[in-house]
Design an enzyme around this catalytic site. Structure first.
Site, mmCIF file in Angstrom:
data_model
loop_
_atom_site.group_PDB
_atom_site.id
_atom_site.type_symbol
_atom_site.label_atom_id
_atom_site.label_comp_id
_atom_site.label_asym_id
_atom_site.label_seq_id
_atom_site.Cartn_x
_atom_site.Cartn_y
_atom_site.Cartn_z
ATOM 1 C CG LEU A 260 58.242 56.278 53.206
ATOM 2 C CD1 LEU A 260 58.092 55.307 52.119
ATOM 3 C CD2 LEU A 260 58.869 57.556 52.235
ATOM 4 C CG HIS B 115 72.420 65.605 37.309
ATOM 5 N ND1 HIS B 115 70.972 63.979 36.872
ATOM 6 C CD2 HIS B 115 73.004 65.541 35.841
ATOM 7 C CE1 HIS B 115 71.859 63.937 35.373
ATOM 8 N NE2 HIS B 115 72.926 64.549 35.511
ATOM 9 C CG ASP C 193 66.346 57.489 32.327
ATOM 10 O OD1 ASP C 193 67.388 58.009 32.776
ATOM 11 O OD2 ASP C 193 66.871 56.993 32.035
HETATM 12 C C1 IPE Z 1 69.615 54.351 34.841
HETATM 13 O O1 IPE Z 1 69.234 55.628 33.975
HETATM 14 C C2 IPE Z 1 70.166 54.621 36.762
HETATM 15 C C3 IPE Z 1 69.603 55.238 37.407
HETATM 16 C C4 IPE Z 1 68.547 56.639 36.852
HETATM 17 C C5 IPE Z 1 70.589 56.247 38.089
HETATM 18 P P1 IPE Z 1 70.292 55.378 32.800
HETATM 19 O O2 IPE Z 1 70.195 56.599 32.427
HETATM 20 O O3 IPE Z 1 72.069 55.359 33.645
HETATM 21 O O4 IPE Z 1 70.233 53.523 32.220
HETATM 22 P P2 IPE Z 1 70.300 53.587 30.571
HETATM 23 O O5 IPE Z 1 72.210 53.839 30.551
HETATM 24 O O6 IPE Z 1 69.939 54.634 29.909
HETATM 25 O O7 IPE Z 1 70.512 52.179 30.528
HETATM 26 C C1 IPE Z 2 69.247 59.774 35.284
HETATM 27 O O1 IPE Z 2 68.962 60.733 34.430
HETATM 28 C C2 IPE Z 2 69.855 60.066 37.418
HETATM 29 C C3 IPE Z 2 71.149 59.470 36.875
HETATM 30 C C4 IPE Z 2 71.544 58.600 36.780
HETATM 31 C C5 IPE Z 2 72.101 59.711 37.909
HETATM 32 P P1 IPE Z 2 69.802 60.841 33.210
HETATM 33 O O2 IPE Z 2 71.154 61.489 33.390
HETATM 34 O O3 IPE Z 2 70.419 59.558 32.873
HETATM 35 O O4 IPE Z 2 69.231 61.151 32.362
HETATM 36 P P2 IPE Z 2 68.683 60.892 31.081
HETATM 37 O O5 IPE Z 2 68.083 59.555 30.817
HETATM 38 O O6 IPE Z 2 70.711 60.795 29.941
HETATM 39 O O7 IPE Z 2 67.753 61.726 29.918
HETATM 40 MG MG MG Z 3 68.968 57.881 32.195
#
Ligand code: IPE
Ligand code: IPE
Ligand code: MG
Length: 240
Positions: free
Chosen positions: A126, A32, A15
């Site tokens: 793995l 991303h 995240d």
């Molecule tokens: C969790 O992250 C999902 C992934 C990293 C794929 P999110 O960014 O979607 O989670 P919330 O919305 O902060 O809970």
């Molecule tokens: C995690 O990073 C990737 C996915 C959920 C696909 P985020 O896109 O949630 O990044 P933040 O949390 O908004 O910084």
């Molecule tokens: Mg996120």
């Protein structure tokens, strides 16, 4: 000195990509892209550390609610990364498995997923599980549906339903429960990741945003895990 707990399965919520980009006045999707580079390095580090199972949360069932433009870039990135990475993962002996439900994925992406699983099926260096279109609640629900179906068709009696049976019906069947859960990006929540499977997993939260998470940060998580005492409900004296 207490024994170091075994570390076979690491599960990670990757995240913080969006915030990483925002801090640099870049579009979220740039985060991303950088996230994929971090992912590559962490997979390699897990191979080096001889971790048996690595489960990465790449896209949750709730992430479908994001703006269409972001979803579209993410889907393109999944296609691109599969194209560019699968061959070298295969050469490293990585066995790929995708966890989640596919509605919403393009036919092309579904085909690539299938081919990647097929190509790497017999690898065992793995076991890399990519949770994509995954939600812990969905996983439990689909298991319950399948079990009920078996009961209705009298292939199974209600008395046969136990934890082991439910586990066999989860999409993670055959994969041991994670020993260590890591979430980057500072949030302290599970966000519908492996709800059933994380019941006794050790949790580790890092403030580092995913694109900046590197093998040194992974090592910190491992060090932190090594001094944990996993009791599974027992008392300390019973563990010796
Ligand atoms: C969790 O992250 C999902 C992934 C990293 C794929 P999110 O960014 O979607 O989670 P919330 O919305 O902060 O809970
Ligand atoms: C995690 O990073 C990737 C996915 C959920 C696909 P985020 O896109 O949630 O990044 P933040 O949390 O908004 O910084
Ligand atoms: Mg996120």
């Amino acid at each position: 000195m207490p024994d170091t707990p075994a570390l076979a399965h690491v599960a990670i919520i990757m995240d913080g990509n969006g915030r990483w980009a925002k801090q640099r006045n870049l579009p979220r999707t740039a985060g991303h892209r950088r996230g994929i580079e971090a992912t590559r390095a962490i997979i390699e580090a897990c191979v080096q550390h001889e971790i048996r199972y690595l489960t990465l949360f790449a896209f949750s069932s709730e992430n479908w609610k994001r703006p269409k433009t972001e979803i579209s870039v993410l889907m393109d990135l999944f296609v691109e990364s599969l194209q560019s990475e699968v061959q070298s993962l295969n050469e490293k002996g990585v066995c790929l498995r995708f966890l989640g439900h596919r509605p919403g994925f393009s036919d092309g992406l579904c085909k690539q997923i299938q081919q990647a699983e097929e190509l790497t099926r017999t690898n065992d260096t793995l076991f890399l599980n990519i949770a994509m279109g995954y939600g812990g609640r969905w996983d439990i629900l689909q298991a319950v549906e399948n079990i009920v179906e078996d009961v209705v068709h009298e292939r199974l009696a209600v008395e046969d339903i136990d934890e082991a049976l439910l586990e066999e019906h989860l999409v993670t069947h055959g994969i041991p429960a994670p020993d260590l859960f890591i979430r980057t990006g500072g949030e302290k929540r599970i966000s519908n990741f492996l709800l059933w499977q994380l019941a006794y997993t050790e949790l580790y939260f890092s403030d580092i945003l995913w694109p900046d998470f590197n093998p040194d940060e992974l090592e910190k998580a491992f060090e932190n895990y090594r001094v944990r005492q996993r009791r599974f409900g027992l008392i300390q004296e019973q563990l010796a």
